[in-house]
Write a protein that holds these residues in place. Structure first.
Motif, PDB file in Angstrom:
ATOM      1  N   ARG A   1      -3.509 -22.445   7.561  1.00 15.24           N
ATOM      2  CA  ARG A   1      -2.522 -21.912   8.494  1.00 15.24           C
ATOM      3  C   ARG A   1      -1.877 -23.027   9.319  1.00 15.24           C
ATOM      4  O   ARG A   1      -2.504 -24.024   9.657  1.00 15.24           O
ATOM      5  N   ASN A   2      -0.612 -22.863   9.585  1.00 18.77           N
ATOM      6  CA  ASN A   2       0.200 -23.804  10.369  1.00 18.77           C
ATOM      7  C   ASN A   2       0.538 -25.083   9.604  1.00 18.77           C
ATOM      8  O   ASN A   2       1.003 -26.049  10.202  1.00 18.77           O
ATOM      9  N   GLN A   3       0.321 -25.104   8.285  1.00 16.10           N
ATOM     10  CA  GLN A   3       0.778 -26.215   7.457  1.00 16.10           C
ATOM     11  C   GLN A   3       2.182 -25.892   6.940  1.00 16.10           C
ATOM     12  O   GLN A   3       2.474 -24.751   6.582  1.00 16.10           O
ATOM     13  N   GLU A   4       3.050 -26.894   6.878  1.00 13.88           N
ATOM     14  CA  GLU A   4       4.440 -26.666   6.513  1.00 13.88           C
ATOM     15  C   GLU A   4       4.599 -26.079   5.114  1.00 13.88           C
ATOM     16  O   GLU A   4       5.507 -25.289   4.855  1.00 13.88           O
ATOM     17  N   LEU A   5       3.708 -26.439   4.191  1.00 10.78           N
ATOM     18  CA  LEU A   5       3.865 -25.975   2.807  1.00 10.78           C
ATOM     19  C   LEU A   5       3.144 -24.665   2.520  1.00 10.78           C
ATOM     20  O   LEU A   5       3.138 -24.182   1.393  1.00 10.78           O
ATOM     21  N   PHE A   6       2.540 -24.059   3.556  1.00 10.30           N
ATOM     22  CA  PHE A   6       1.775 -22.828   3.367  1.00 10.30           C
ATOM     23  C   PHE A   6       2.398 -21.669   4.140  1.00 10.30           C
ATOM     24  O   PHE A   6       2.922 -21.838   5.239  1.00 10.30           O
ATOM     25  N   ALA A   7       2.295 -20.473   3.540  1.00 16.21           N
ATOM     26  CA  ALA A   7       2.762 -19.268   4.219  1.00 16.21           C
ATOM     27  C   ALA A   7       1.845 -18.104   3.866  1.00 16.21           C
ATOM     28  O   ALA A   7       1.285 -18.051   2.766  1.00 16.21           O
ATOM     29  N   HIS A   8       1.697 -17.190   4.815  1.00 18.63           N
ATOM     30  CA  HIS A   8       0.876 -15.996   4.596  1.00 18.63           C
ATOM     31  C   HIS A   8       1.608 -14.771   5.114  1.00 18.63           C
ATOM     32  O   HIS A   8       2.134 -14.774   6.226  1.00 18.63           O
ATOM     33  N   ILE A   9       1.646 -13.731   4.284  1.00 18.02           N
ATOM     34  CA  ILE A   9       2.216 -12.455   4.692  1.00 18.02           C
ATOM     35  C   ILE A   9       1.205 -11.360   4.370  1.00 18.02           C
ATOM     36  O   ILE A   9       0.665 -11.303   3.259  1.00 18.02           O
ATOM     37  N   ASN A  10       0.971 -10.502   5.354  1.00 18.15           N
ATOM     38  CA  ASN A  10       0.099  -9.349   5.155  1.00 18.15           C
ATOM     39  C   ASN A  10       0.974  -8.109   4.994  1.00 18.15           C
ATOM     40  O   ASN A  10       1.645  -7.691   5.928  1.00 18.15           O
ATOM     41  N   LEU A  11       0.981  -7.559   3.794  1.00 18.00           N
ATOM     42  CA  LEU A  11       1.802  -6.385   3.500  1.00 18.00           C
ATOM     43  C   LEU A  11       1.074  -5.121   3.941  1.00 18.00           C
ATOM     44  O   LEU A  11      -0.090  -4.920   3.584  1.00 18.00           O
ATOM     45  N   LEU A  12       1.748  -4.295   4.700  1.00 14.52           N
ATOM     46  CA  LEU A  12       1.102  -3.132   5.314  1.00 14.52           C
ATOM     47  C   LEU A  12       1.410  -1.818   4.624  1.00 14.52           C
ATOM     48  O   LEU A  12       0.526  -0.979   4.452  1.00 14.52           O
ATOM     49  N   LYS A  13       2.647  -1.622   4.233  1.00 11.69           N
ATOM     50  CA  LYS A  13       3.078  -0.307   3.742  1.00 11.69           C
ATOM     51  C   LYS A  13       2.994  -0.229   2.225  1.00 11.69           C
ATOM     52  O   LYS A  13       3.557  -1.053   1.518  1.00 11.69           O
ATOM     53  N   GLY A  14       2.273   0.770   1.739  1.00  5.12           N
ATOM     54  CA  GLY A  14       2.195   0.998   0.301  1.00  5.12           C
ATOM     55  C   GLY A  14       3.508   1.555  -0.216  1.00  5.12           C
ATOM     56  O   GLY A  14       4.079   2.471   0.373  1.00  5.12           O
ATOM     57  N   GLU A  15       3.992   0.990  -1.331  1.00  9.98           N
ATOM     58  CA  GLU A  15       5.269   1.440  -1.896  1.00  9.98           C
ATOM     59  C   GLU A  15       5.106   1.983  -3.310  1.00  9.98           C
ATOM     60  O   GLU A  15       6.078   2.280  -3.974  1.00  9.98           O
ATOM     61  N   ARG A  16       3.853   2.102  -3.772  1.00 13.78           N
ATOM     62  CA  ARG A  16       3.626   2.596  -5.133  1.00 13.78           C
ATOM     63  C   ARG A  16       3.997   4.074  -5.223  1.00 13.78           C
ATOM     64  O   ARG A  16       4.712   4.500  -6.109  1.00 13.78           O
ATOM     65  N   SER A  17       3.465   4.867  -4.306  1.00 14.34           N
ATOM     66  CA  SER A  17       3.785   6.288  -4.218  1.00 14.34           C
ATOM     67  C   SER A  17       3.171   6.819  -2.938  1.00 14.34           C
ATOM     68  O   SER A  17       2.277   6.185  -2.349  1.00 14.34           O
ATOM     69  N   TYR A  18       3.607   8.023  -2.519  1.00 13.25           N
ATOM     70  CA  TYR A  18       3.017   8.611  -1.322  1.00 13.25           C
ATOM     71  C   TYR A  18       1.540   8.916  -1.540  1.00 13.25           C
ATOM     72  O   TYR A  18       0.713   8.731  -0.653  1.00 13.25           O
ATOM     73  N   LEU A  19       1.185   9.353  -2.760  1.00  8.69           N
ATOM     74  CA  LEU A  19      -0.201   9.652  -3.077  1.00  8.69           C
ATOM     75  C   LEU A  19      -1.068   8.396  -2.987  1.00  8.69           C
ATOM     76  O   LEU A  19      -2.148   8.419  -2.387  1.00  8.69           O
ATOM     77  N   ALA A  20      -0.593   7.285  -3.571  1.00  7.52           N
ATOM     78  CA  ALA A  20      -1.355   6.039  -3.538  1.00  7.52           C
ATOM     79  C   ALA A  20      -1.515   5.537  -2.107  1.00  7.52           C
ATOM     80  O   ALA A  20      -2.567   5.045  -1.716  1.00  7.52           O
ATOM     81  N   GLU A  21      -0.446   5.655  -1.307  1.00 10.33           N
ATOM     82  CA  GLU A  21      -0.499   5.225   0.090  1.00 10.33           C
ATOM     83  C   GLU A  21      -1.502   6.062   0.874  1.00 10.33           C
ATOM     84  O   GLU A  21      -2.298   5.544   1.668  1.00 10.33           O
ATOM     85  N   LEU A  22      -1.506   7.376   0.624  1.00  9.74           N
ATOM     86  CA  LEU A  22      -2.419   8.262   1.328  1.00  9.74           C
ATOM     87  C   LEU A  22      -3.879   7.953   0.961  1.00  9.74           C
ATOM     88  O   LEU A  22      -4.754   7.903   1.819  1.00  9.74           O
ATOM     89  N   ALA A  23      -4.111   7.702  -0.316  1.00 10.60           N
ATOM     90  CA  ALA A  23      -5.465   7.393  -0.776  1.00 10.60           C
ATOM     91  C   ALA A  23      -5.948   6.072  -0.211  1.00 10.60           C
ATOM     92  O   ALA A  23      -7.099   5.957   0.234  1.00 10.60           O
ATOM     93  N   ALA A  24      -5.075   5.054  -0.200  1.00  7.91           N
ATOM     94  CA  ALA A  24      -5.456   3.744   0.324  1.00  7.91           C
ATOM     95  C   ALA A  24      -5.767   3.803   1.813  1.00  7.91           C
ATOM     96  O   ALA A  24      -6.598   3.055   2.327  1.00  7.91           O
ATOM     97  N   THR A  25      -5.113   4.713   2.523  1.00 10.57           N
ATOM     98  CA  THR A  25      -5.305   4.824   3.966  1.00 10.57           C
ATOM     99  C   THR A  25      -6.518   5.688   4.331  1.00 10.57           C
ATOM    100  O   THR A  25      -7.293   5.338   5.232  1.00 10.57           O
ATOM    101  N   LEU A  26      -6.695   6.791   3.630  1.00  6.55           N
ATOM    102  CA  LEU A  26      -7.694   7.781   4.045  1.00  6.55           C
ATOM    103  C   LEU A  26      -9.024   7.691   3.306  1.00  6.55           C
ATOM    104  O   LEU A  26     -10.051   8.102   3.841  1.00  6.55           O
ATOM    105  N   LEU A  27      -9.009   7.191   2.085  1.00 10.01           N
ATOM    106  CA  LEU A  27     -10.237   7.239   1.282  1.00 10.01           C
ATOM    107  C   LEU A  27     -11.063   5.962   1.395  1.00 10.01           C
ATOM    108  O   LEU A  27     -10.544   4.920   1.715  1.00 10.01           O
TER     109      LEU A  27
END
Length: 444
Positions: free
Chosen positions: A418-444
């Protein structure tokens, strides 16, 4: 014999510690290290094979061969200046308590017997069993034997990968206008004590408009991030937009994309790689093979290629998603077909990549949460000139029984880079596969 009065500790190592980090015997400062003979027996079973765990076993055997000597069995051999001694301890009888508690004569219990013998033989020194097996730690503690996890390469903040994009509400509208009109502004324009990390991303929300932006620490300016697509794949949220922006940035050579299932980590990385195919000689996609339910891939039918095919299928699925955004007769579709046929786009188990020197390649490592810190280092140090590496993973789906939130390689890499010029990190929050997949990833 080891000293009875020495104030340093004695560490007894389990096999899984060596398979996690073959250099572990040098990580205990001036303390002494005991290697149970049972560990050598178990390592012998792991030496053959192409997986990273087999590589660790072979490297440790070579390392041990370099320091071999009679002292290993008699008093211990020094591991170097400022280090303790290493000693191989032969098998020891089970104590009455151990016999009563655990009936089976298995490797774990033989290691326990040696740890028990060491603690009783050196009552003036603290002796500790080091194992990544939580069940073995519990067994040891039930017998009054001190036991700990291997902590050398653990991160101190287990939530390092949970970091989200910073959002500024009620932001200065004039600065947002400047982003749209001039493309950037100085970081001090936000506030004087504002010190963002390299490649940190922001969402600025004003009273009437908003903007996505990223910090460049070379110029100490904050630049607007535009919503661009990559080979037919369009970002659906802010995090995906930031991800594509940095995946397409040639100055960023190492990336970590994290998030739960269905957030688009691997798909975005693959789309960006194909979009930039002219800049790289080869696109490589790899993932570690971690057998589920303690079943090795050997039980699967077929030859080696057929055995590993189920593990690689998620990567082929992502490639299919990109292909199906185009007409099968289109140039874009045919390009992917040609790249696969000519092996310029190669999907393979990670073990088949190790040992190669990777120059001018776009290398995507999927399921990186199942890699150890040492394995991550081994992979990155293979990067030659012009190579970009992208590690993707979900910390909620660690399949290795000896890794956790703090000890997995993806968290370790992100913490150290972290904090190195050649490195980057992104944490993806929202599931975009489907509403069902998003619900399962969140609740199960």
């Amino acid at each position: 014999m080891l000293s009875q009065t020495k104030k340093s500790k004695i560490f007894v190592l389990d096999t899984n510690v060596i398979l996690h980090d073959y250099t572990c015997i040098y990580q205990f400062q001036d303390n002494d290290v005991i290697l149970p003979i049972t560990v050598l027996e178990e390592l012998d079973k792991f030496k053959r094979g192409n997986d990273l765990i087999n590589f660790q076993a072979r490297e440790f055997t070579r390392l041990l061969d370099e320091i071999v000597g009679d002292e290993l069995f008699n008093g211990g051999k020094s591991l170097g200046q400022g280090k303790g001694k290493l000693r191989i301890e032969t098998g020891k009888p089970f104590s009455d308590e151990l016999k009563a508690s655990f009936k089976e004569d298995i490797p774990d219990h033989r290691i326990l017997a040696i740890a028990d013998y060491i603690s009783k033989s050196y009552p003036k020194r603290k002796s500790v069993l080091i194992t990544k097996d939580i069940n073995l730690r519990m067994k040891a503690k039930s017998l009054g034997i001190q036991a700990e996890d291997y902590k050398t390469d653990q991160v101190t903040d287990e939530h390092i990968l949970d970091k989200t994009v910073t959002t500024f509400d009620n932001f200065d509208d004039s600065l947002i206008d400047r982003l749209y009109n001039q493309g950037s502004f100085a970081k001090d324009d936000v506030k004087k004590d504002f010190n963002p990390e390299a490649n940190e991303c922001f969402i600025f929300r004003g009273s009437s408009s908003s903007a996505l932006a990223r910090y460049d620490n070379k110029s100490e300016r904050i630049y607007r991030v535009e919503k661009n697509s990559a080979y037919g794949i369009k970002p659906r949220n802010a995090e995906q937009t930031f991800s594509l922006n940095m995946l397409m940035d040639p100055e960023i050579r190492l990336m970590a994309l994290t998030g739960k299932a269905g957030t688009g980590k691997t798909l975005l990385a693959l789309a960006a790689a194909i979009e930039q195919h002219r800049q790289y000689e080869q696109i490589l996609l790899a993932r570690p093979i971690v057998a589920l339910s303690n079943r090795d891939i050997g039980y699967l039918p077929g030859d080696a290629s057929e055995k590993i095919s189920p593990y690689m299928q998620p990567l082929f699925d992502n490639l299919a998603v990109i292909k199906h955004t185009f007409n099968p007769r289109s140039n874009e579709y045919q390009l992917i077909e040609e790249m696969v046929k000519e092996e310029k786009l190669n999907i393979t188990p990670l073990a088949y990549i190790r040992g190669r020197s990777l120059s001018n390649a776009f290398f995507i490592i999927d399921e990186a949460q199942n890699l150890t810190p040492h394995e991550i280092k081994t992979i990155i140090t293979r990067a030659g000139e012009g190579t970009k590496m992208v590690f993707t993973g979900d910390l909620q789906q660690i399949d290795s029984p000896y890794l956790d939130m703090k000890s997995n390689g993806l968290a370790y890499m992100t913490d150290r880079m972290r904090n190195q010029e050649l490195f980057a990190h992104i944490n993806l929050l929202k599931g975009e596969r489907s509403y069902l997949a998003e619900l399962a990833a969140t609740l199960l």
